[in-house]
Write a protein that holds these residues in place. Structure first.
Motif, PDB file in Angstrom:
ATOM      1  N   GLY A 117       0.803  -1.412  -0.088  1.00 48.78           N
ATOM      2  CA  GLY A 117       0.191  -0.062   0.097  1.00 48.78           C
ATOM      3  C   GLY A 117       0.809   1.341  -0.005  1.00 48.78           C
ATOM      4  N   GLY A 118       2.050   1.168   0.387  1.00 48.60           N
ATOM      5  CA  GLY A 118       2.918   2.457   0.482  1.00 48.60           C
ATOM      6  C   GLY A 118       3.856   2.539  -0.508  1.00 48.60           C
ATOM      7  N   PRO A 119       4.726   3.489  -0.332  1.00 45.61           N
ATOM      8  CA  PRO A 119       5.782   3.595  -1.163  1.00 45.61           C
ATOM      9  C   PRO A 119       7.065   2.951  -0.830  1.00 45.61           C
ATOM     10  N   ILE A 120       7.701   2.116  -1.897  1.00 44.45           N
ATOM     11  CA  ILE A 120       8.861   1.650  -1.740  1.00 44.45           C
ATOM     12  C   ILE A 120       9.853   1.750  -2.743  1.00 44.45           C
ATOM     13  N   THR A 121      11.024   2.317  -2.260  1.00 45.23           N
ATOM     14  CA  THR A 121      12.087   2.674  -3.138  1.00 45.23           C
ATOM     15  C   THR A 121      12.791   1.738  -4.120  1.00 45.23           C
ATOM     16  N   GLY A 122      13.071   0.403  -3.483  1.00 44.16           N
ATOM     17  CA  GLY A 122      13.700  -0.581  -4.086  1.00 44.16           C
ATOM     18  C   GLY A 122      12.864  -1.586  -4.671  1.00 44.16           C
ATOM     19  N   ASN A 123      13.405  -2.605  -5.370  1.00 47.95           N
ATOM     20  CA  ASN A 123      12.712  -3.728  -5.963  1.00 47.95           C
ATOM     21  C   ASN A 123      11.763  -4.607  -4.871  1.00 47.95           C
ATOM     22  N   VAL A 124      10.880  -5.141  -5.408  1.00 53.35           N
ATOM     23  CA  VAL A 124      10.154  -5.998  -4.847  1.00 53.35           C
ATOM     24  C   VAL A 124       9.894  -7.484  -5.441  1.00 53.35           C
ATOM     25  N   LEU A 125      10.369  -8.498  -4.720  1.00 56.84           N
ATOM     26  CA  LEU A 125      10.002  -9.810  -5.139  1.00 56.84           C
ATOM     27  C   LEU A 125       8.824 -10.382  -4.221  1.00 56.84           C
ATOM     28  N   VAL A 126       8.094 -11.026  -4.853  1.00 59.87           N
ATOM     29  CA  VAL A 126       6.840 -11.655  -3.956  1.00 59.87           C
ATOM     30  C   VAL A 126       6.602 -13.079  -4.688  1.00 59.87           C
ATOM     31  N   GLY A 127       6.036 -14.090  -3.463  1.00 57.92           N
ATOM     32  CA  GLY A 127       5.554 -15.202  -3.907  1.00 57.92           C
ATOM     33  C   GLY A 127       4.310 -15.170  -3.315  1.00 57.92           C
ATOM     34  N   ALA A 128       3.013 -15.527  -3.719  1.00 56.99           N
ATOM     35  CA  ALA A 128       1.997 -15.060  -3.095  1.00 56.99           C
ATOM     36  C   ALA A 128       0.688 -16.020  -3.775  1.00 56.99           C
ATOM     37  N   GLY A 129      -0.221 -16.240  -2.937  1.00 54.74           N
ATOM     38  CA  GLY A 129      -1.491 -16.771  -3.331  1.00 54.74           C
ATOM     39  C   GLY A 129      -2.079 -15.633  -4.154  1.00 54.74           C
ATOM     40  N   THR A 130      -2.397 -14.513  -3.407  1.00 51.70           N
ATOM     41  CA  THR A 130      -2.653 -13.351  -4.037  1.00 51.70           C
ATOM     42  C   THR A 130      -1.951 -12.460  -3.681  1.00 51.70           C
ATOM     43  N   LEU A 131      -2.068 -11.258  -4.672  1.00 50.17           N
ATOM     44  CA  LEU A 131      -1.119 -10.001  -4.426  1.00 50.17           C
ATOM     45  C   LEU A 131      -1.873  -8.918  -4.919  1.00 50.17           C
ATOM     46  N   SER A 132      -2.009  -7.631  -4.107  1.00 54.19           N
ATOM     47  CA  SER A 132      -2.782  -6.709  -4.414  1.00 54.19           C
ATOM     48  C   SER A 132      -2.049  -5.296  -4.096  1.00 54.19           C
ATOM     49  N   LEU A 133      -1.998  -4.476  -5.149  1.00 50.80           N
ATOM     50  CA  LEU A 133      -1.504  -3.067  -4.718  1.00 50.80           C
ATOM     51  C   LEU A 133      -2.535  -2.027  -4.684  1.00 50.80           C
ATOM     52  N   THR A 144       8.921  -8.035  -9.249  1.00 52.14           N
ATOM     53  CA  THR A 144       8.547  -9.599  -9.822  1.00 52.14           C
ATOM     54  C   THR A 144       7.679 -10.354  -8.759  1.00 52.14           C
ATOM     55  N   TYR A 145       6.753 -10.936  -9.223  1.00 57.75           N
ATOM     56  CA  TYR A 145       5.861 -11.920  -8.342  1.00 57.75           C
ATOM     57  C   TYR A 145       5.561 -13.268  -9.270  1.00 57.75           C
ATOM     58  N   TYR A 146       5.671 -14.266  -8.125  1.00 58.02           N
ATOM     59  CA  TYR A 146       5.336 -15.435  -8.389  1.00 58.02           C
ATOM     60  C   TYR A 146       3.687 -15.709  -7.776  1.00 58.02           C
ATOM     61  N   SER A 147       2.814 -16.491  -8.893  1.00 57.82           N
ATOM     62  CA  SER A 147       1.475 -16.551  -8.153  1.00 57.82           C
ATOM     63  C   SER A 147       0.740 -17.383  -8.944  1.00 57.82           C
ATOM     64  N   GLU A 148      -0.249 -17.991  -8.672  1.00 58.85           N
ATOM     65  CA  GLU A 148      -1.114 -18.791  -9.438  1.00 58.85           C
ATOM     66  C   GLU A 148      -2.212 -17.691 -10.535  1.00 58.85           C
ATOM     67  N   ARG A 149      -2.142 -16.486 -10.093  1.00 60.63           N
ATOM     68  CA  ARG A 149      -2.990 -15.582 -10.555  1.00 60.63           C
ATOM     69  C   ARG A 149      -2.384 -14.262 -10.635  1.00 60.63           C
ATOM     70  N   GLN A 150      -2.769 -13.616 -11.698  1.00 58.98           N
ATOM     71  CA  GLN A 150      -2.271 -12.109 -12.223  1.00 58.98           C
ATOM     72  C   GLN A 150      -2.425 -11.144 -10.658  1.00 58.98           C
ATOM     73  N   ALA A 151      -1.769 -10.248 -10.368  1.00 62.59           N
ATOM     74  CA  ALA A 151      -1.984  -9.390  -9.401  1.00 62.59           C
ATOM     75  C   ALA A 151      -3.050  -8.499  -9.374  1.00 62.59           C
ATOM     76  N   ASN A 152      -3.776  -7.874  -8.281  1.00 56.44           N
ATOM     77  CA  ASN A 152      -4.831  -7.122  -8.379  1.00 56.44           C
ATOM     78  C   ASN A 152      -4.107  -5.653  -8.228  1.00 56.44           C
TER      79      ASN A 152
END
Length: 167
Positions: A117-133, A144-152
């Protein structure tokens, strides 16, 4: 400083000028720690100032204070609402970096449900069931994210670098 009890509490006006170790069913750090914090417990609340790293493991972890360096946490429910001067590495069931959070470096997260939800200056690497921004998410680096579905990725959020989805 080492504290263990059913309930461990560092009061708002207390200052610890060394590393702080705490363990209990409930741990609340509202004061200032001029060193690293190592904590485990069922419910962990850190709403004070940590001039070092946080290493935590627990059921529910809530960090709304200021952390000058890195956060490394594992838990069932992780909520980060404060300012982080370094990196975040977290593993948990549900991980939320709220709209009030701010991360000065990179983020690595693994979990079931992850919300940025907030600002992040560097890179983000996520492995998730669901990812939301959320609309307030502002990622300056790559996502970069690994998931079974595209991020929201909600309208208003921003990823300056590349967005890489790996199923």
């Amino acid at each position: 400083t080492i504290k263990t009890d059913k309930v461990v509490y560092l009061n708002k006006n207390e200052v610890v000028n060394e590393n702080y170790f705490a363990s209990g069913d409930s741990v609340n750090i509202s004061g200032t720690v001029n060193g690293d914090v190592y904590v485990s417990g069922g419910n962990i609340i850190i709403d004070g100032i940590v001039n070092g790293d946080i290493l935590a493991a627990g059921g529910n972890i809530y960090i709304s204070g200021t952390v000058s360096q890195d956060i490394r946490v594992a838990g069932g429910q992780i909520n980060i609402l404060g300012i982080v001067g370094g990196n975040i590495t977290a593993a948990g069931g549900n991980i939320t970096l709220s709209d009030t959070s701010s991360v000065k470096k990179s983020v690595i997260l693994g979990g079931g449900q992850i919300t940025l939800g907030g600002p992040i200056t560097g890179n983000v690497l996520v492995g998730a069931g669901t990812l939301s921004l959320t609309p307030n998410a502002k990622l300056q680096g790559d996502l970069t994210y690994y998931s079974e579905r595209q991020a929201n990725i909600q309208e208003g959020s921003l990823v300056v670098g590349k967005t890489i989805f790996k199923e």
